[in-house]
Design a protein around this motif. Structure first.
Motif, mmCIF file in Angstrom:
data_model
loop_
_atom_site.group_PDB
_atom_site.id
_atom_site.type_symbol
_atom_site.label_atom_id
_atom_site.label_comp_id
_atom_site.label_asym_id
_atom_site.label_seq_id
_atom_site.Cartn_x
_atom_site.Cartn_y
_atom_site.Cartn_z
ATOM 1 N N UNK A 94 0.813 -1.220 0.000
ATOM 2 C CA UNK A 94 0.000 0.000 0.000
ATOM 3 C C UNK A 94 0.846 1.270 0.000
ATOM 4 N N UNK A 95 2.134 1.145 -0.205
ATOM 5 C CA UNK A 95 3.038 2.283 -0.065
ATOM 6 C C UNK A 95 2.633 3.448 -0.966
ATOM 7 N N UNK A 96 2.372 3.182 -2.238
ATOM 8 C CA UNK A 96 1.970 4.253 -3.159
ATOM 9 C C UNK A 96 0.651 4.883 -2.735
ATOM 10 N N UNK A 97 -0.247 4.060 -2.216
ATOM 11 C CA UNK A 97 -1.538 4.575 -1.750
ATOM 12 C C UNK A 97 -1.354 5.519 -0.556
ATOM 13 N N UNK A 98 -0.410 5.180 0.331
ATOM 14 C CA UNK A 98 -0.156 6.050 1.483
ATOM 15 C C UNK A 98 0.285 7.438 1.025
ATOM 16 N N UNK A 99 1.171 7.473 0.043
ATOM 17 C CA UNK A 99 1.641 8.768 -0.461
ATOM 18 C C UNK A 99 0.506 9.531 -1.142
#
Length: 728
Positions: free
Chosen positions: A184-189
């Motif tokens: 989910x890293x891209x979603x967090x950003x």
């Protein structure tokens, strides 16, 4: 050495009316002239008093109160210091600007925020509001909603806020603490970007923004930097070891015109890195402010000399530190005592025995505390305290049965003991997908009148959408009733079924929660029958007014994580679980993590005023239920054994004699318990309302008794519930 509170440099102290004198080090700090000063204030050395007198001294010296800025970490600390300083200066110090970093930022940004295109009417949102915005963004971006697995608003907010306070990146935080969320890293950003834009569009600032914009103001606007630095000619900062990089940089920029900064703190008590506190701030202060005067407050007003000798030795081995040696005029006292218990249960029993002794000798429970590294380390102790009728409050971490995931597991085990426990059934059935409260009520209504709820449950016809899950549940419950299963076996069956549900429900932080479940796994392994385990976990501290011997209900023992105990003190302190792998924790790596663990032990030991007990188990149950040999924490192995007294009589057996159990009113809290004092012994003939006549076979543990009944065979009964009568 003590001196009277007259000031050098021909400064008058006549208006300072507090009778107690300042010691020499405090006097030097208080009367410091201009320029930067770092006050290393050891535990219990009177740092608050020093700050109070420093403010009073500045006013006496002719400094305008409005040109003094006091920065603290709690509003209460600021109010207390300003009030005390005001009493010393006929109220003048009450005109000093003092408060938390965030509260001060709020005041200044409303005046100077226009320099950042920030209007004065911005709204400050609290944590709940911020999480609500995150939730709204998740839905609008299609990242949340029914049937979609995505980290909670709380976890997302923790990452966004953590990146600010730790001057880190979201990516770094994910890889450090939430490796299972990397997908989910891209979603967090994406959410973080939308969150920032949402706040800008609506004139909102969260707590972190207050610091971010304050620093930005000082960096980008030279006019604001000069004006604020000129206005605040003297800056005082409390608990400087707890500042993060943002706060330290704000302090540096505020001193742009004068360098008149006094920071007070203790490098040895820097233990909040998980909140963003940076140990390096206090260590590099002399480099950031050349010409810094360093004053060490080493006279301790809290602890006895033997306790201080040990605490000094613990911190002496720190890799980076401002060397200091705490001392006291409280000569005498007993040396700290080290108890190596055979196992965790014996450790808990030893602590309870000592608490009993101290309480019987007149020490109020409010003057006793038990400290530990992590919240779940006290589970065995909580059960033992409850067994002996001790009321306690727990600070930091939840009590054994307060965590939702532990309640989930216990609900499966409780319905084995009591198949008509609707509360537990409700919890179990609501875990099924597509099953809501109305459906659960229908199921329970259909099985409520049955002689065997499990059999009735087997006959229930679920809807096709949740039939498969329901069948898995029924199958697991059936296997739980197999004969010859130990409580450990039953726990394993529950976890085999529950684990996939657990990881889904608590997807955000299930690795952390799993460690607590492993503690339950180890705990249940010590029981030979499930009933006793369920009874023990259900025994809560006595309610107000419930103590039959008249002990005041407000006299509550304190159990606390060390982090939650900082700043507090007690006459008698127990520090438990001091085994390597637990303290320091097994994931602590050499370097700063290891050193913070050392400082954590230092903070724990410096909470004690008169007596200090250090305990650890020689054996611990691992998550695989294998016994692990444990050694004393290296932080104590490094110090001279002459600094503490070894206690050798800690026994692995129950504290009562074999074959005997005394049941007293003060130990019993269930409404149906016997009120008379009864001593049970092996061989004694007794009768039970249901099982009939029998003979006492053994006393397997506190509050439990094994009886061989004439017609029903051997039973282990709980003395809080069993109404036994002695026949001979």
């Amino acid at each position: 050495m003590r001196v009277q509170s007259s000031f050098p440099e021909n400064q008058s102290a006549e208006s300072i009316t507090e009778p107690a004198p300042l010691n020499l080090a405090q006097q030097i700090a208080v009367s410091h002239g201009d320029g930067p000063i770092l006050v290393i204030a050891g535990a219990g050395s009177g740092k608050t008093r020093t700050l109070v007198y420093r403010m009073a001294h500045l006013i006496e010296r002719g400094v305008e109160p409005e040109s003094v800025l006091l920065l603290t970490f709690t509003r209460r600390a600021a109010q207390e210091m300003l009030q005390r300083a005001g009493e010393l200066t006929a109220g003048s110090c009450r005109r000093v600007m003092g408060g938390t970093f965030h509260a001060t930022a709020n005041i200044l940004l409303r005046r100077y925020g226009h320099l950042l295109n920030l209007g004065p009417n911005f709204t400050i949102i609290d944590r709940g509001d911020a999480e609500g915005i995150i939730n709204l963004l998740k839905s609008s971006l299609g990242m949340g909603g029914a049937g979609k697995r995505f980290p909670s608003k709380r976890v997302v907010m923790n990452l966004i806020s953590g990146a600010v306070n730790k001057s880190s990146s979201i990516e770094q935080l994910v890889y450090e603490d939430h490796l299972h969320l990397t997908e989910f890293l891209n979603d967090f950003y994406t959410i973080a970007d939308h969150y920032r834009q949402f706040k800008r569009d609506h004139g909102l600032l969260d707590y972190d923004d207050l610091l971010v914009y304050w620093k930005q103001l000082l960096v980008e606007s030279e006019n604001a930097r000069v004006e604020l630095s000129s206005r605040f000619q003297h800056i005082l900062v409390d608990e400087y070891q707890d500042t993060n990089l943002l706060q330290a940089e704000i302090v540096r920029l505020l001193a742009y015109c004068h360098q008149n900064v006094m920071v007070v703190g203790d490098d040895a008590q820097s233990i909040y890195s998980f909140r963003g506190a940076d140990f390096a701030n206090i260590m590099r202060f002399p480099e950031q402010f050349p010409g810094t005067r360093i004053v060490k407050l080493e006279e301790n007003y809290r602890s006895t000399e033997p306790i201080l000798q040990l605490t000094n030795a613990i911190i002496a081995n720190a890799e980076k530190k401002f060397t200091k040696t705490l001392f006291t005029e409280k000569v005498g006292g007993v040396r700290p005592q080290l108890a190596a218990a055979p196992n965790e249960a014996a450790e808990a029993r030893f602590i309870v025995q000592e608490i009993q002794k101290h309480h019987q000798n007149g020490t109020p429970l409010t003057d006793i505390a038990v400290l530990f590294r992590s919240g779940f380390h006290s589970f065995k102790l909580e059960i033992e305290l409850a067994a002996h009728g001790f009321d306690f409050e727990k600070r930091g971490g939840l009590r054994l049965t307060e965590s939702a995931h532990i309640k989930d597991v216990l609900s499966f085990l409780r319905v084995i003991i009591n198949p008509w426990d609707n509360l537990s059934w409700n919890r179990i059935l609501l875990q099924l997908e597509k099953v809501g409260p109305k459906t659960v009520q229908k199921i329970l209504n259909s099985v409520r009148q049955a002689d065997n709820p499990l059999t009735a449950l087997t006959a229930y016809r679920p809807a096709p959408t949740w039939r498969l899950q329901f069948e898995k549940l029924v199958d697991m419950l059936g296997r739980l009733h197999q004969p010859d299963l130990t409580p450990s076996d039953q726990y394993d069956l529950v976890m085999e079924y529950y684990s996939p549900i657990f990881e889904k429900i608590y997807y955000d932080d299930y690795p952390k929660r799993r460690r607590e479940l492993e503690q339950i796994k180890a705990l249940i392994s010590g029981y030979g029958d499930l009933q006793s385990f369920i009874d023990d976990t259900a025994l809560d501290p006595p309610e107000v007014g419930a103590d039959a011997e008249g002990i005041r209900s407000e006299q509550r023992l304190t159990l606390s994580t060390i982090h939650s105990a900082k700043g507090l003190e007690w006459d008698t302190v127990f520090v438990m679980g001091l085994a390597e792998g637990r303290f320091p924790h097994q994931h602590a790596t050499p370097g700063e993590q290891w050193e913070e663990e050392r400082r954590l032990l230092y903070v724990a030991t410096t909470r004690a005023k008169k007596e200090l007990f250090l305990t650890y188990p020689k054996e611990m149950l691992g998550s695989d239920r294998q016994l692990l040999r444990a050694s004393l924490t290296p932080f104590l192995r490094e110090v001279s054994p002459g600094l503490y007294t070894n206690i050798d009589q800690v026994s692995a057996r129950t504290p009562l004699q074999t074959g005997q159990y005394q049941q007293t009113t003060s130990q019993l809290r269930h409404p149906n318990v016997q009120s008379a004092r009864i001593t049970y012994q092996e061989g004694m003939r007794v009768t039970h309302a249901f099982f009939g006549h029998g003979r006492v076979v053994s006393i397997p543990g506190p509050r439990r008794i094994e009886i061989l009944f004439d017609r029903h065979g051997s039973k282990i009964l709980h003395l809080d519930y069993a109404k036994l009568e002695i026949l001979d």
